[in-house]
Design an enzyme around this catalytic site. Structure first.
Site, PDB file in Angstrom:
ATOM      1  N   LEU A 182      34.679  34.675  43.426  1.00 49.59           N
ATOM      2  CA  LEU A 182      33.309  35.009  43.030  1.00 49.59           C
ATOM      3  C   LEU A 182      32.316  34.319  43.959  1.00 49.59           C
ATOM      4  O   LEU A 182      31.342  34.922  44.412  1.00 49.59           O
ATOM      5  CB  LEU A 182      33.097  34.580  41.573  1.00 49.59           C
ATOM      6  CG  LEU A 182      31.700  34.770  41.003  1.00 49.59           C
ATOM      7  CD1 LEU A 182      31.327  36.240  40.989  1.00 49.59           C
ATOM      8  CD2 LEU A 182      31.616  34.194  39.595  1.00 49.59           C
TER       9      LEU A 182
ATOM     10  N   GLY B 279      33.528  29.175  37.971  1.00 54.28           N
ATOM     11  CA  GLY B 279      34.079  28.322  39.017  1.00 54.28           C
ATOM     12  C   GLY B 279      34.959  29.061  40.008  1.00 54.28           C
ATOM     13  O   GLY B 279      35.518  28.453  40.924  1.00 54.28           O
ATOM     14  N   ASP B 280      35.079  30.366  39.824  1.00 55.95           N
ATOM     15  CA  ASP B 280      36.029  31.134  40.618  1.00 55.95           C
ATOM     16  C   ASP B 280      35.693  31.187  42.108  1.00 55.95           C
ATOM     17  O   ASP B 280      34.571  31.541  42.496  1.00 55.95           O
ATOM     18  CB  ASP B 280      36.086  32.558  40.062  1.00 55.95           C
ATOM     19  CG  ASP B 280      37.073  33.414  40.814  1.00 55.95           C
ATOM     20  OD1 ASP B 280      38.267  33.313  40.496  1.00 55.95           O
ATOM     21  OD2 ASP B 280      36.661  34.148  41.728  1.00 55.95           O
ATOM     22  N   ALA B 281      36.683  30.867  42.927  1.00 56.75           N
ATOM     23  CA  ALA B 281      36.474  30.816  44.381  1.00 56.75           C
ATOM     24  C   ALA B 281      36.140  32.193  44.948  1.00 56.75           C
ATOM     25  O   ALA B 281      35.278  32.312  45.831  1.00 56.75           O
ATOM     26  CB  ALA B 281      37.708  30.252  45.064  1.00 56.75           C
TER      27      ALA B 281
END
Length: 313
Positions: free
Chosen positions: A259, A255-257
């Site tokens: 990434l 869910g990392d922004a």
DNA sequence: TACCAGGTAACGT
DNA sequence: ACGTTACATGGT
């Protein structure tokens, strides 16, 4: 003081300068100093009475050379813990050859894997530091996360001076377990983050949470379940810790922004990738999701510095 | 002002 | 088990 030092061998692929490049990504970093071709950091081995100031260099990319600038290990066990810390920090134990082959073979990471050849996944061996860093970094930009870390460190961490410079260590759980919530909020931590950090500190101080115990579970998913039980630690934070502290090669903060932005840029998308797109993309790097994520993160930073360089011309 | 940033908890269905 | 929403706060 006698010139106390030791060496830690590392296999190829390894490029110390590439690791240092990653480590200088923020001028706000407060837990080590990168000075040309070496790093200086204040470290306290678990159980040690005093901290040691270490200088790490690597003249030939074959072994790290570690020198004690201040303090010295009081026992073989202490020395061995310091060595483990550094092996962990630079991920020296990993055989990176399979990753290099895998990444180079594909179109998305191929160019990155070549330009970043020898970059190791720089870790955060200390669980408390890793958790606090991840919590501080939740839903804020990196620059602000660094400010929060610096304020915590300056307010609650140990400091040592040498040749007119100050080196700091991230606070121990004991220092933050009893911290006043209002005081933490004054550092601009939100209530939720302040509470999460205090909770983690208390758990660790009481010995109910430790890196050793998480690793002893022998299963990173089990470790994640333990971590997520703490209020304020969600899946992202747990995967972040799996990746940078527990050294799980399959950690994948999907869910990392950052990434999402990196994948968007690398694939030339006009929107962020969907979870399904991420899953199928990462399926090609199965077993190395943590490294793929790390390289993609770093590609964002390289994009930014390239853009800045253009502006400065 | 609106929107985003290396999310999470609480609450719906 | 999922999908949505409220929340918090600095930076641009």
């Amino acid at each position: 003081m006698p010139d106390l030092s030791f060496e830690l061998p590392v296999s190829q692929p390894f490029r110390f300068q590439r690791c240092l490049e990653y480590m200088t990504r923020s001028p706000l970093e407060c837990l080590y100093e990168v000075d040309g071709d070496k790093v200086i950091r204040l470290i306290r081995a678990e159980g040690a009475a005093e901290s040691a100031l270490l200088e790490i260099s690597c003249p030939d990319d074959r072994a790290l050379r570690v020198r004690f600038l201040q303090g010295a290990p009081q026992s073989d066990a202490e020395l061995s813990r310091i060595q483990s810390y550094i092996r962990d920090w630079f991920d020296l134990e990993r055989d990176l050859a399979p990753w290099q082959r895998l990444a180079e073979a594909g179109p998305v990471l191929g160019p990155l894997a070549r330009s970043m050849y020898g970059l190791r996944l720089i870790g955060i061996p200390d669980l408390f530091e890793a958790l606090c860093w991840a919590i501080a970094g939740q839903q804020v930009n990196l620059a602000f996360a660094y400010k929060l870390k610096r304020r915590l460190t300056e307010a609650y961490g140990e400091a040592a001076d040498r040749e007119g410079r100050t080196y700091r260590r991230f606070p121990d759980p004991a220092a933050l377990a009893g911290a006043d919530p209002g005081e933490l909020q004054a550092l601009q931590l939100t209530k939720t983050k302040a509470a999460a950090i205090r909770e983690v500190a208390a758990l660790m101080q009481r010995g109910e949470l430790s890196r050793a115990a998480l690793l002893a579970l022998g299963d990173f998913d089990a470790a994640e379940r333990e971590l997520v039980r703490v209020r304020g630690i969600g899946p992202w934070t747990a995967h972040y810790v799996r990746m940078r502290c527990l050294r799980d090669p399959r950690a994948f903060p999907i869910g990392d922004a950052g990434l999402h932005n990196a994948v968007k840029a690398q694939l030339g998308l006009d929107r962020k990738p969907t979870p399904q797109e991420l899953q199928s993309l990462f399926a090609g790097w199965a077993g190395w999701e943590a490294y793929a994520t790390f390289y993609l993160w770093h590609s964002l930073y390289e994009l930014k510095t390239a853009a800045l360089g253009k502006d400065n011309r």
